[in-house]
Design a protein around this motif. Sequence first.
Motif, PDB file in Angstrom:
ATOM      1  N   GLN A   1      -8.564  -3.004   2.154  1.00 60.88           N
ATOM      2  CA  GLN A   1      -9.775  -2.649   2.374  1.00 60.88           C
ATOM      3  C   GLN A   1      -9.833  -1.046   2.433  1.00 60.88           C
ATOM      4  O   GLN A   1     -10.665  -0.241   1.813  1.00 60.88           O
TER       5      GLN A   1
ATOM      6  N   CYS B   1       0.117  -4.929   8.763  1.00 65.45           N
ATOM      7  CA  CYS B   1      -1.134  -5.477   8.993  1.00 65.45           C
ATOM      8  C   CYS B   1      -1.465  -6.694   8.393  1.00 65.45           C
ATOM      9  O   CYS B   1      -0.664  -7.242   7.652  1.00 65.45           O
TER      10      CYS B   1
ATOM     11  N   LEU C   1       3.352   0.678   8.147  1.00 64.58           N
ATOM     12  CA  LEU C   1       2.229  -0.306   7.961  1.00 64.58           C
ATOM     13  C   LEU C   1       2.430  -1.647   8.117  1.00 64.58           C
ATOM     14  O   LEU C   1       3.286  -2.164   7.404  1.00 64.58           O
TER      15      LEU C   1
ATOM     16  N   ILE D   1       0.746  -1.146  -0.028  1.00 65.65           N
ATOM     17  CA  ILE D   1       0.017  -0.080  -0.166  1.00 65.65           C
ATOM     18  C   ILE D   1       0.961   1.122   0.139  1.00 65.65           C
ATOM     19  O   ILE D   1       1.707   1.389   0.925  1.00 65.65           O
TER      20      ILE D   1
ATOM     21  N   PHE E   1      -3.094  -6.430   5.469  1.00 69.11           N
ATOM     22  CA  PHE E   1      -2.943  -5.979   3.984  1.00 69.11           C
ATOM     23  C   PHE E   1      -3.997  -6.476   3.067  1.00 69.11           C
ATOM     24  O   PHE E   1      -3.727  -6.983   2.172  1.00 69.11           O
ATOM     25  N   CYS E   2      -4.961  -6.331   3.648  1.00 67.25           N
ATOM     26  CA  CYS E   2      -6.299  -6.844   2.880  1.00 67.25           C
ATOM     27  C   CYS E   2      -6.643  -5.617   2.008  1.00 67.25           C
ATOM     28  O   CYS E   2      -7.448  -5.943   0.984  1.00 67.25           O
TER      29      CYS E   2
ATOM     30  N   ILE F   1      -4.591   1.460  11.888  1.00 72.16           N
ATOM     31  CA  ILE F   1      -4.279   2.706  11.671  1.00 72.16           C
ATOM     32  C   ILE F   1      -5.598   3.427  12.475  1.00 72.16           C
ATOM     33  O   ILE F   1      -6.615   2.893  12.756  1.00 72.16           O
TER      34      ILE F   1
END
Lengths: 348, 592, 537
Positions: free
Chosen positions: A191, A186, A184, A139, A188-189, A165
């Motif tokens: 969304q 996470c 970041l 991202i 990492f979807c 976040i």
Amino acid sequence: MIDLTIDGRDISVPEGTTVLDAARLLNLDIPTLCHDPRLKPYGGCRLCIVELEGVPRPVTACTTPVAGGMVVTTESEQLYRLRRTVIEFLLSDHPNDCMVCQRAGDCTLQELAYFYGLRDNRFWGERRRYDKEDANPFIKREMEKCILCAKCVRVCGEVQAVGAIDLAYRGFNAKVCPPYEKDLDCEFCGQCVAVCPTGALTGKVWEAQGRQKDVKYTETVCPYCGCGCNITLHSVRNRVIRVSSRENTLNEGWLCSKGRFGFEFINKPDRLRTPLIRRRKDGPLEPASWDEALGLISSRFEGIKKEHGPDALGGLSSARCTNEENYAFQKFFRTVIGTNNIDHCARY
Amino acid sequence: MSNNIKINVCMGTGGIAAGGDEVMAAFDLELRKAGLEADVEKHCAVHRVGCRGFCARDVLVDVSVDDVRTTYQYIKADMVPRLVEEHIIGGVPVEDWVVGQDYHDFHDRQEKVVLADCGQIDPEDIQAYLDVDGYKGIVKALSEMSPAEVIECVKASGLKGRGGAGFPTGMKWQFCAANKSDRKYVICNADEGDPGAFMDRSVIEGNPHAVIEGMSIAAYAIGAAEGYVYIRAEYPLAVERLHKALSQARAHGFLGKAIHGTSFDFDIKVKLGAGAFVCGEETALIASIEGQRGMPRAKPPFPAAKGLWGKPTVINNVETLANLPFILRKGAEWFASLGSETSKGTKVFALTGKICNTGLIEVPMGIPLKEIIYDIGGGIEGDRLFKAVQTGGPSGGCIPVEHIDLPVDYENLLKVGSMMGSGGMVVLDENDCMVNISKFFLEFTQSESCGKCTPCRIGTKRLLEVLTRITEGKGKKTDIDLLLDMANDIKDTSLCGLGMSAPNPVLSTIKYFRHEYEAHINDKRCPAAVCRSLLTFTVIENLCKGCGMCLRACPAGAITGEKKKPHYIDTSLCVKCGACFDVCKFKSVIKE
Amino acid sequence: MAGLATVFGSGAMTNSIAEVENNDALFVIGSNTTENHPIVALRMKKAAEKGAKIIVADPRKIPLVKFAALWLRQRPGTDVALLNSMMHVILEEGLEDKRFIEERTEGFEAFKAAVKEFTPEYAEKITGVPKEDIIKAAKIYASAGKAGIYYTMGITQHSMGTNNVYSVANLAMLTGNLGRESTGVNPLRGQNNVQGSSDMACAPTVLPGYQKVTDEAARAKFESVWGRPVPSKVGMTATEMTGAMIDGSLKALYIMGENPLLSDPNMGHTTNALKNLEFLVVQDIFLTETAELADVVLPAASFAEKDGTFTNTERRVQRVRKAIDAPGEALDDLEIICRLSLRMGFDLCLNTPEDAFLEAGSLWPALAGMTYRRINDNGLHWPCPTSDHPGTPYLFHGTFPKGKATFTPVPFVKSKELPDDEYPFVLTTGRVLFQYHTGTMTRRSKALEAVAPEAFVEINTADAENLGISTSDMVSVTSRRGEIKLKAKVADKVGPGVVFIPFHYKEAAANILTNDALDPVCKIPEAKVCAVRLQKA
Ligand SMILES: Cc1cc2nc3c(=O)[nH]c(=O)nc-3n(C[C@H](O)[C@H](O)[C@H](O)COP(=O)(O)O)c2cc1C
Ligand code: SF4
Ligand code: SF4
Ligand code: SF4
Ligand code: FES
């Protein structure tokens, strides 16, 4: 049911409906930036303001529940002026980057600037400067372009339940970031990328791969797990450059990291492009024509069948091939070879 | 020596800062030396009391001998031996240290309800509160009134919320009472984020039980069993006294299960706020108690319908709550008889700025502004001219001299473009630049915006930028209109009260002091000589003694001149720091 | 899914994904839903937010535990004991749905007798789950108005996987959580078209639509459409085929789109088997480890390059659409099969994907009402027997295909291979969020590969301490079948005595270690449990 009037039209909606949803039922176009029907109302951007009879200030349609006898006005000179001011405020703190921005042509803010004819800006002033690159591989976060609609924060908390976040700092310096402004880290979807109305969040995988106008969109189904999420393939010049998903699907537009970011394999140069044949035992696999390859298979299958019977042959199909292919595969084995030695590897 | 001696030492935050603890200790020591065991012997008692409002004079000490009270001001520990020797033992007051007429004027013109017992009773002793009829209000409610009757009583009193918005308290309760729920909450808003405000702090420090009693009354009226006091962590003394008061109230059965033998259960938790101004806004405050980022949300739904944890909640300000025991005790008519036609009761203000008597005051609603400034406040400091009074905290407005007769209540303040807010009152004189004042307030609100909504987050920043450039002499002709446009649009579009009211200082200063803006923009001049960039510093030759102080003080090397000869400031080098102006003993540097 | 089919006469997720949100209780057993079925997991989280209680039964502290009201950490391979004991409690407490049992099931008494011995105390000994928690779980599940069970290979990939499925079905029947919205027995399928390839009968025992090859009438129906005789002899399962390759009775194999070398247990065994073949054809989009052994490799189109349908885990048949052309001379699988067939003298008459789809529908009533047009927007759930049928989001409303559902008494059988002094740890295998299956697709994504680049073995903190292993140390893991070396990840996600390895990585393929012991009914190998030894490498 609650009865109310919007722009002179009567409508009856269930209790708890917001003014925005009611107006949308009438096909009225109220601009929004922070609203997403899949998330809880927020009321941050202030674009969806409407006038209510008997209420001195405009209210936000996205947060206001309908009430019996309400008289709503969604368009007036004053509302136009106020919405324009709000957009102008946003643009006064926005980099002039539309030329190269990934979202150009597909950006709600750009759209609004266009419709409200905001070439000049009365409010030019200090801009937030954030130039740190986020090291995550999925991202791209360009927070200078962020308009603080908090959709990403809300989707990550409300839908994904990850909470990777949040908003930090106050006032003009408010900013969306992971705890302690780390990179970041996470699920990492993506969304958050999907809901971001601006170019603040984009996929690194589809950076500089194609402009909106060249993109062809194809609705299909994710090739990974059994959820069967609906996806939209974005392709340019016979390459898949991005995956997205529509809201009105079984997966409501949500995907996981594999579904959203794991499409690179399609375009990989090591994809098989021609049939390969091993012309001698223990020799290498060499390119061949379809004719040669199919000829070889047909003669070997027939030979083995003749010599050892049909049950000396077997077929394994794949849980990733289509229904039609699986159907054809078993039909082939049952009719042409004449055996039920057929299975698919993944029985789970 | 008399055997009826009472000593009250002011031990509010102001009193303690001025040395109250040491004074207390000194009394203890001196009395002991004199053979009087203050804490033990009935005939001589030393009390700590809360703030009585005149903090500028701290440490204030009352010495009552045979019920004749003498008040001393500016008392330090080393002055105590003389007080003990001459007044307590000798029976003769120390006239040098006794307060003057201004002290009495300051108090006599006030009408104290909420503050009546502050500064009179020991806030750390529930008995002191009980002695002044404390907890009789809730007992009356529980034993004689139904919840609906309590709400009717509060409605009839005309009490409006003292936290800023001025919403009728009884109505708020009625809405909340009407919402059915398994749980409801009462929250006391003690966030008090306005810079310079300390009325809520003083009430909790001076009379915490009144707030607890007020919350109990509210809880009984709406059917809540749990309450929260949301108080800023920067108020350690108030927090400490609150905790003490809570445990005493529990011990005396005023909190807990089956209060006063009825089926009414109620208890209170204390929640510390991190000191963000916006957390005083009720929905942000609720979010903060829930552990989320303190950010307001859109209303409706109002807290009375969906508040803490989604349950119906009444949230009231400290001062609002502290009025309730009196209303219940003395009746709605009594309360309604105080104040103006539309605003009932009294209001506490924090009076500050260019005024002689600064401090905390409580006055009846509708009192003319003039009385506050001249009779209670003792007029403007020095012999300078009154210019305006800023009310309503950082997002209030300025009231110019032409409205000096304005009766101060909710409605009139709004009418002239200001507001009651939580009760800040800053007096400004001719040396205050109004552009700079509005910039000052904008700096505060802008930095305290939560950042959730666009107009407040970016708009207030832009307002501040334009104000800044005006004070720097870079203003454009169109800037006043731009400010007005922005200010009005921000007011109309912001989500919460912060954004809605943040432009008030700009709007009201433009309304009444447009000429000052124009002077800055058109003439590049600051009439009050405050905005440094617009100043020129010059040495008046015939006054200059050539001492060289200014030359040495100037960080830019802009000053030249030989010893004993007039000095000269090179304006092209001058950085307008004002160092020369400050150091010159002969007032021969002028700024304009 | 033989298990479910035996019980109900149909072996698929009984309820749809959207219904998950409205469950009052969810019993998630052997499914790491957030990582393997992330989108189903979103609905679970939403259900939890709406107030549903989630019970997770998993040897690992999977991410869903965070949202759970109760977490049961059963020892790997002891699911039946846990389930039986929960049912024991339900019966003890009188929480069973008597009317449902009476009206819609058979075999209750025998089943009841079988769970008698599974007191919570006894089950605690076997499973390691405290008896209080077993009781709590039973009560939560049985007293919820609408309770759903969700599971994946955690349940099926055992030598007694079929038993596990019977058990799960018993639990739902016992409490009447079937045939209603937001209830059911819901196997979550691991790959995107497992459901579809089962439906389409790439299976040795059945014809499309679960019609038995041994059933003459069924065969006759197919023969009349296909115009050729259909063999009546039950064929070999994949695992049996591996055996037949080794013993030489299976000479030729045609693999379409699979990489069994990496995905099947006991990798050494699989390699030998494939090498022993006379003729191997592999059709795939990449030159996989398996394809490298082939005599002929055929280049296939990927999902983005073809038209057709997939059937997801909730029986929803959805359209797959072609976005781009396949690279080079690659063709879609359908065309390849048709061409080969023609070459061998028979026209399959499946010129377009829709031809194949409609032909399947003409032979299987559950699909009969669907056309590409009807499923265009959002697909349809089978069964959809007629052209005006709206599809069936949840099954068994009012009745079961075979009339009554059958309770199956399930004894507790130990895993085939349990830890001993030589191999003291239980190994379980599974997936990680960022990789998929054997990695053919995901490992070609730079981004996915960057966050999950290498295999690891998860070890409990206490065990790691005893062995002197810390995170990132290289560890060698050995079973009776082989040895791999990989990095350690020390955490309390797994319990003491258990280790976990994801199976995506060929550099350290977990399936070198796993056991190919078979479930006696379903012939699914026991990939989930085997015994290993650890050593710092
Ligand atoms: C930005 C902002 C800050 C506020 N701060 C306070 C505060 O510090 N104390 C307070 O009592 N009310 C504050 N309020 C008002 C509260 O939102 C709320 O109206 C009040 O607590 C209600 O109590 P009342 O009805 O007793 O006045 C604030 C409002 C805003 C918009
Ligand atoms: S990618 Fe998913 S998990 Fe990560 S921040 Fe975005 S929404 Fe949250
Ligand atoms: S990053 Fe995008 S989605 Fe998130 S707050 Fe900013 S503009 Fe909104
Ligand atoms: S007006 Fe300001 S403080 Fe209030 S919600 Fe908007 S940004 Fe936050
Ligand atoms: S859409 Fe309503 S405030 Fe943003």
